[in-house]
Design a protein around this motif. Structure first.
Motif, PDB file in Angstrom:
ATOM      1  N   GLY A  75     -25.816 -92.574  18.811  1.00  0.00           N
ATOM      2  CA  GLY A  75     -24.689 -93.233  19.475  1.00  0.00           C
ATOM      3  C   GLY A  75     -23.362 -92.548  19.199  1.00  0.00           C
ATOM      4  O   GLY A  75     -22.555 -92.356  20.105  1.00  0.00           O
ATOM      5  N   ARG A  76     -23.119 -92.164  17.942  1.00  0.00           N
ATOM      6  CA  ARG A  76     -21.879 -91.487  17.586  1.00  0.00           C
ATOM      7  C   ARG A  76     -21.788 -90.141  18.278  1.00  0.00           C
ATOM      8  O   ARG A  76     -20.739 -89.769  18.826  1.00  0.00           O
ATOM      9  CB  ARG A  76     -21.777 -91.289  16.076  1.00  0.00           C
ATOM     10  CG  ARG A  76     -20.463 -90.619  15.650  1.00  0.00           C
ATOM     11  CD  ARG A  76     -20.469 -90.193  14.193  1.00  0.00           C
ATOM     12  NE  ARG A  76     -21.501 -89.225  13.876  1.00  0.00           N
ATOM     13  CZ  ARG A  76     -21.418 -87.901  14.152  1.00  0.00           C
ATOM     14  NH1 ARG A  76     -20.369 -87.407  14.767  1.00  0.00           N
ATOM     15  NH2 ARG A  76     -22.393 -87.084  13.816  1.00  0.00           N
ATOM     16  N   GLN A  77     -22.887 -89.387  18.287  1.00  0.00           N
ATOM     17  CA  GLN A  77     -22.854 -88.061  18.907  1.00  0.00           C
ATOM     18  C   GLN A  77     -22.668 -88.145  20.422  1.00  0.00           C
ATOM     19  O   GLN A  77     -21.910 -87.372  20.996  1.00  0.00           O
ATOM     20  CB  GLN A  77     -24.109 -87.276  18.551  1.00  0.00           C
ATOM     21  CG  GLN A  77     -24.109 -86.838  17.104  1.00  0.00           C
ATOM     22  CD  GLN A  77     -25.258 -85.906  16.778  1.00  0.00           C
ATOM     23  OE1 GLN A  77     -26.323 -85.963  17.383  1.00  0.00           O
ATOM     24  NE2 GLN A  77     -25.035 -85.034  15.811  1.00  0.00           N
ATOM     25  N   CYS A  78     -23.334 -89.100  21.060  1.00  0.00           N
ATOM     26  CA  CYS A  78     -23.165 -89.266  22.506  1.00  0.00           C
ATOM     27  C   CYS A  78     -21.741 -89.704  22.838  1.00  0.00           C
ATOM     28  O   CYS A  78     -21.143 -89.241  23.820  1.00  0.00           O
ATOM     29  CB  CYS A  78     -24.176 -90.259  23.056  1.00  0.00           C
ATOM     30  SG  CYS A  78     -25.866 -89.641  23.054  1.00  0.00           S
ATOM     31  N   GLY A  79     -21.163 -90.576  22.015  1.00  0.00           N
ATOM     32  CA  GLY A  79     -19.777 -90.991  22.212  1.00  0.00           C
ATOM     33  C   GLY A  79     -18.805 -89.839  22.055  1.00  0.00           C
ATOM     34  O   GLY A  79     -17.843 -89.714  22.815  1.00  0.00           O
ATOM     35  N   ALA A  80     -19.063 -88.973  21.071  1.00  0.00           N
ATOM     36  CA  ALA A  80     -18.209 -87.802  20.862  1.00  0.00           C
ATOM     37  C   ALA A  80     -18.306 -86.851  22.047  1.00  0.00           C
ATOM     38  O   ALA A  80     -17.308 -86.269  22.487  1.00  0.00           O
ATOM     39  CB  ALA A  80     -18.594 -87.094  19.566  1.00  0.00           C
ATOM     40  N   VAL A  81     -19.516 -86.688  22.588  1.00  0.00           N
ATOM     41  CA  VAL A  81     -19.699 -85.817  23.756  1.00  0.00           C
ATOM     42  C   VAL A  81     -18.952 -86.392  24.953  1.00  0.00           C
ATOM     43  O   VAL A  81     -18.227 -85.660  25.644  1.00  0.00           O
ATOM     44  CB  VAL A  81     -21.203 -85.631  24.066  1.00  0.00           C
ATOM     45  CG1 VAL A  81     -21.398 -84.985  25.430  1.00  0.00           C
ATOM     46  CG2 VAL A  81     -21.872 -84.793  22.984  1.00  0.00           C
ATOM     47  N   ARG A  82     -19.093 -87.687  25.212  1.00  0.00           N
ATOM     48  CA  ARG A  82     -18.384 -88.311  26.340  1.00  0.00           C
ATOM     49  C   ARG A  82     -16.874 -88.105  26.229  1.00  0.00           C
ATOM     50  O   ARG A  82     -16.213 -87.721  27.189  1.00  0.00           O
ATOM     51  CB  ARG A  82     -18.665 -89.811  26.371  1.00  0.00           C
ATOM     52  CG  ARG A  82     -19.918 -90.199  27.044  1.00  0.00           C
ATOM     53  CD  ARG A  82     -20.011 -91.721  27.230  1.00  0.00           C
ATOM     54  NE  ARG A  82     -21.392 -92.063  27.369  1.00  0.00           N
ATOM     55  CZ  ARG A  82     -22.191 -92.432  26.369  1.00  0.00           C
ATOM     56  NH1 ARG A  82     -21.720 -92.547  25.150  1.00  0.00           N
ATOM     57  NH2 ARG A  82     -23.452 -92.702  26.600  1.00  0.00           N
ATOM     58  N   SER A  83     -16.346 -88.356  25.063  1.00  0.00           N
ATOM     59  CA  SER A  83     -14.905 -88.246  24.853  1.00  0.00           C
ATOM     60  C   SER A  83     -14.413 -86.811  25.039  1.00  0.00           C
ATOM     61  O   SER A  83     -13.424 -86.566  25.725  1.00  0.00           O
ATOM     62  CB  SER A  83     -14.557 -88.749  23.451  1.00  0.00           C
ATOM     63  OG  SER A  83     -13.206 -88.570  23.182  1.00  0.00           O
ATOM     64  N   ARG A  84     -15.126 -85.865  24.429  1.00  0.00           N
ATOM     65  CA  ARG A  84     -14.713 -84.456  24.496  1.00  0.00           C
ATOM     66  C   ARG A  84     -14.814 -83.916  25.919  1.00  0.00           C
ATOM     67  O   ARG A  84     -13.922 -83.209  26.390  1.00  0.00           O
ATOM     68  CB  ARG A  84     -15.568 -83.626  23.540  1.00  0.00           C
ATOM     69  CG  ARG A  84     -15.209 -82.168  23.476  1.00  0.00           C
ATOM     70  CD  ARG A  84     -13.879 -81.974  22.814  1.00  0.00           C
ATOM     71  NE  ARG A  84     -13.606 -80.551  22.687  1.00  0.00           N
ATOM     72  CZ  ARG A  84     -12.565 -80.062  22.086  1.00  0.00           C
ATOM     73  NH1 ARG A  84     -11.701 -80.852  21.512  1.00  0.00           N
ATOM     74  NH2 ARG A  84     -12.372 -78.770  22.021  1.00  0.00           N
ATOM     75  N   VAL A  85     -15.895 -84.247  26.619  1.00  0.00           N
ATOM     76  CA  VAL A  85     -16.072 -83.777  27.997  1.00  0.00           C
ATOM     77  C   VAL A  85     -14.969 -84.330  28.881  1.00  0.00           C
ATOM     78  O   VAL A  85     -14.344 -83.587  29.642  1.00  0.00           O
ATOM     79  CB  VAL A  85     -17.473 -84.152  28.527  1.00  0.00           C
ATOM     80  CG1 VAL A  85     -17.560 -83.955  30.033  1.00  0.00           C
ATOM     81  CG2 VAL A  85     -18.550 -83.340  27.815  1.00  0.00           C
TER      82      VAL A  85
END
Length: 122
Positions: A75-85
């Protein structure tokens, strides 16, 4: 800047400059790079993130597929990817990003990396 032409027409320099468009595949490459930047690391034996993008007018919908290590905080990694993208596409291309879908294709564990392959051995 407004200029008068010989025939009496007036042109506005800003509107006559044209438009810059960025191809969807270029936006997809930017999104994939942003996903790589957001991840801690690409798992050993895993593939780098890849993205697809649909742009309609000035709005982008992004879909990112990636591999993650197991165990990890998915969940944390997917959230970081969404935010960065979202941030990188909006900053670099100027498109609004309303949706970033993250698809985890594979989870790679240390245990499965070091075992012998299954199936027939030659």
């Amino acid at each position: 800047m407004v200029t008068d032409l010989a025939d009496g027409a007036v042109r506005d320099g800003v509107r006559d400059r044209g438009a810059t468009t960025v191809a969807d595949r270029v936006v997809a490459k930017i999104a994939a790079q942003a996903a790589r930047e957001a991840l801690d690391a690409v798992p050993a034996g895993g593939s780098k993130p890849h993205a697809s993008v649909v742009v309609h007018r000035e709005i982008a919908r992004v879909s990112v597929s990636l591999d993650l290590d197991y165990p990890s905080d998915v969940g944390r990694q997917c959230g970081a990817v969404r935010s960065r993208v979202r941030t990188r596409v909006e900053d670099l291309v100027g498109l609004e990003v309303h949706e970033v879908d993250v698809h985890v294709e594979h989870l790679h564990s240390a245990h499965t990396r070091h075992t012998t392959p299954r199936g027939r051995l030659a």
